[in-house]
Design an enzyme around this catalytic site. Structure first.
Site, mmCIF file in Angstrom:
data_model
loop_
_atom_site.group_PDB
_atom_site.id
_atom_site.type_symbol
_atom_site.label_atom_id
_atom_site.label_comp_id
_atom_site.label_asym_id
_atom_site.label_seq_id
_atom_site.Cartn_x
_atom_site.Cartn_y
_atom_site.Cartn_z
ATOM 1 N N PHE A 11 0.836 -1.210 0.000
ATOM 2 C CA PHE A 11 0.000 0.000 0.000
ATOM 3 C C PHE A 11 0.870 1.260 0.000
ATOM 4 O O PHE A 11 0.887 2.024 -0.976
ATOM 5 C CB PHE A 11 -0.939 -0.077 1.218
ATOM 6 C CG PHE A 11 -1.631 1.198 1.570
ATOM 7 C CD1 PHE A 11 -2.307 1.939 0.612
ATOM 8 C CD2 PHE A 11 -1.632 1.653 2.898
ATOM 9 C CE1 PHE A 11 -2.960 3.120 0.954
ATOM 10 C CE2 PHE A 11 -2.286 2.826 3.247
ATOM 11 C CZ PHE A 11 -2.936 3.563 2.279
ATOM 12 N N LYS A 91 10.831 -11.093 11.558
ATOM 13 C CA LYS A 91 12.029 -11.238 10.721
ATOM 14 C C LYS A 91 12.250 -10.025 9.814
ATOM 15 O O LYS A 91 13.370 -9.562 9.642
ATOM 16 C CB LYS A 91 11.923 -12.503 9.865
ATOM 17 C CG LYS A 91 12.300 -13.770 10.630
ATOM 18 C CD LYS A 91 12.090 -15.025 9.811
ATOM 19 C CE LYS A 91 13.111 -15.173 8.713
ATOM 20 N NZ LYS A 91 12.905 -16.428 7.945
ATOM 21 N N TYR A 145 4.974 -7.022 16.040
ATOM 22 C CA TYR A 145 5.128 -5.847 15.157
ATOM 23 C C TYR A 145 5.808 -4.714 15.918
ATOM 24 O O TYR A 145 6.779 -4.135 15.445
ATOM 25 C CB TYR A 145 3.753 -5.413 14.666
ATOM 26 C CG TYR A 145 3.777 -4.270 13.677
ATOM 27 C CD1 TYR A 145 4.191 -4.469 12.359
ATOM 28 C CD2 TYR A 145 3.357 -2.988 14.039
ATOM 29 C CE1 TYR A 145 4.188 -3.426 11.439
ATOM 30 C CE2 TYR A 145 3.351 -1.947 13.113
ATOM 31 C CZ TYR A 145 3.765 -2.162 11.824
ATOM 32 O OH TYR A 145 3.758 -1.138 10.913
ATOM 33 N N TYR A 159 23.544 1.751 13.072
ATOM 34 C CA TYR A 159 24.233 1.903 11.779
ATOM 35 C C TYR A 159 24.573 3.368 11.519
ATOM 36 O O TYR A 159 25.600 3.678 10.913
ATOM 37 C CB TYR A 159 23.387 1.326 10.630
ATOM 38 C CG TYR A 159 23.752 -0.104 10.313
ATOM 39 C CD1 TYR A 159 23.471 -1.130 11.203
ATOM 40 C CD2 TYR A 159 24.427 -0.433 9.128
ATOM 41 C CE1 TYR A 159 23.834 -2.443 10.943
ATOM 42 C CE2 TYR A 159 24.793 -1.745 8.853
ATOM 43 C CZ TYR A 159 24.495 -2.744 9.760
ATOM 44 O OH TYR A 159 24.865 -4.035 9.499
ATOM 45 N N ARG A 186 -7.912 -4.013 8.702
ATOM 46 C CA ARG A 186 -7.806 -2.679 9.273
ATOM 47 C C ARG A 186 -9.146 -1.958 9.150
ATOM 48 O O ARG A 186 -9.963 -2.243 8.272
ATOM 49 C CB ARG A 186 -6.685 -1.886 8.602
ATOM 50 C CG ARG A 186 -5.345 -2.319 9.164
ATOM 51 C CD ARG A 186 -4.227 -1.451 8.700
ATOM 52 N NE ARG A 186 -3.787 -1.810 7.367
ATOM 53 C CZ ARG A 186 -2.709 -1.298 6.794
ATOM 54 N NH1 ARG A 186 -1.997 -0.395 7.420
ATOM 55 N NH2 ARG A 186 -2.356 -1.672 5.591
#
Ligand code: UDP
Length: 312
Positions: A11, A91, A145, A159, A186
């Site tokens: 999306f 992941k 999440y 980083y 949703r």
């Protein structure tokens, strides 16, 4: 610029591809298509400045040639998706972000992380500003999440600090518009599809929980401004117009002209009670604020779902 968009068939990713191409950039969209859909980008097939690579970013990522920027938008993004894909969600936020940061380091590319208002969890301060550390249940169903995004923010900052990668973090609040998946659970696509089909609208809990909805074209413009800014700390990107889910259901009924009824179901575990972005930093740093009023954006979204052949 030559830009890689991970989650490019999703999306938000597909709308980012549209904007980047419109702004004259070359775009490589990468997606494993577990929640993304090639229909979202098929209008760019045949464009020489656009390329699609089907690949899972949790595996080693290889892209030929130079890259100026990477927008990391790959992830399942709805509560139902992360209930069904908990391991993939963890992941892609953890290993996927690591792989793509490695690519950014190698190519000396700018990096934008699609983070989330979910890093604030069920917030204890309201509205949410970037200095808030959040209230997240790490072991609840949404934890896969929320914690993946929190880890992603941590590794992006590592980083940046340790390897000097030029990074950005967008904390994205509820966004809606054409190309949301009809069945992703949703609230926006669910209520619209229910209203258009004459089915009951399923409000969870008593409907007093709040959300603040941003139309997708506003959102991607904010992300683009962040990419072009020098800001390395997280920035909230969203629309501060807040409403209860009950009121939102009534808006959908009115705009669709539906005579569906509203029914009440159990509130999912850890569902945030309130959510509203404080966008002071976005206004100041990105010279950005949302422009599309809810009713205008909703009308466009309803039109999209009306024209979908098989919304189920
Ligand atoms: N919601 C609802 N009915 C539905 C789907 C969602 O009442 O059929 C509620 C949900 O409990 C939450 C809000 O709408 O309070 C927004 O849910 P969504 O899944 O869109 O995203 P979230 O903001 O929770 O990540």
């Amino acid at each position: 610029m030559r830009v890689l968009v991970t989650g490019g068939a999703g999306f938000l990713g597909s709308h980012l591809c549209d904007l980047l191409l419109e702004e004259g950039h070359d775009v490589i969209a990468m997606d494993n298509l577990i929640t993304g859909n090639p229909d979202n980008i098929q209008h760019h097939f045949g464009n020489k400045r656009f390329r699609f690579i089907q690949h899972d970013v949790t595996d080693f990522v290889y892209v030929e040639g130079p890259l100026d920027a990477i927008l990391h938008f790959a992830s399942p993004a709805s509560p139902i998706d992360y209930l069904e894909l908990p391991i993939q969600t963890l992941k892609v936020g953890a290993m996927g972000t690591h792989k793509v940061l490695g690519l950014a380091k190698k190519k000396n590319a700018r990096f934008v992380l699609a983070s989330s208002s979910e890093v604030y969890g069920d917030p204890l301060i309201h509205p949410q500003e970037e200095s808030y550390w959040g209230n997240v249940n790490p072991i609840g169903p949404r934890g896969v999440y929320d914690e993946a995004k929190r880890f992603a923010e941590a590794i992006v900052m590592a980083y940046h600090r340790f390897h000097g990668v030029n990074t950005r973090i967008a904390r994205i609040f509820n966004t809606y518009g054409p190309r949301m998946r009809a069945i992703d659970g949703r609230v926006v696509p669910t209520f619209i599809v229910q209203a258009l089909a004459g089915e009951d609208l399923t409000v969870f809990g008593d409907g007093s929980q709040t959300r603040s909805f941003c139309f997708v074209t506003d959102l991607v413009r904010g992300i683009y401004n962040l990419l072009n800014s020098d800001e390395t700390d997280p920035v909230n990107v969203g629309n501060p117009t807040e409403m209860t889910i009950s009121l939102f259901a009534r808006e959908v009924l009115e705009l669709t002209g539906s005579d569906s009824t509203i029914i009440y179901k159990d509130l999912p575990q850890d569902d945030p009670k309130v959510r509203q972005p404080n966008i002071r930093r976005a206004r100041e740093i990105l010279d950005w604020e949302p422009k599309v009023p809810l009713r205008e954006g909703l009308a466009k979204t309803i039109e999209y779902f009306r024209n979908l052949k098989d919304p189920k």
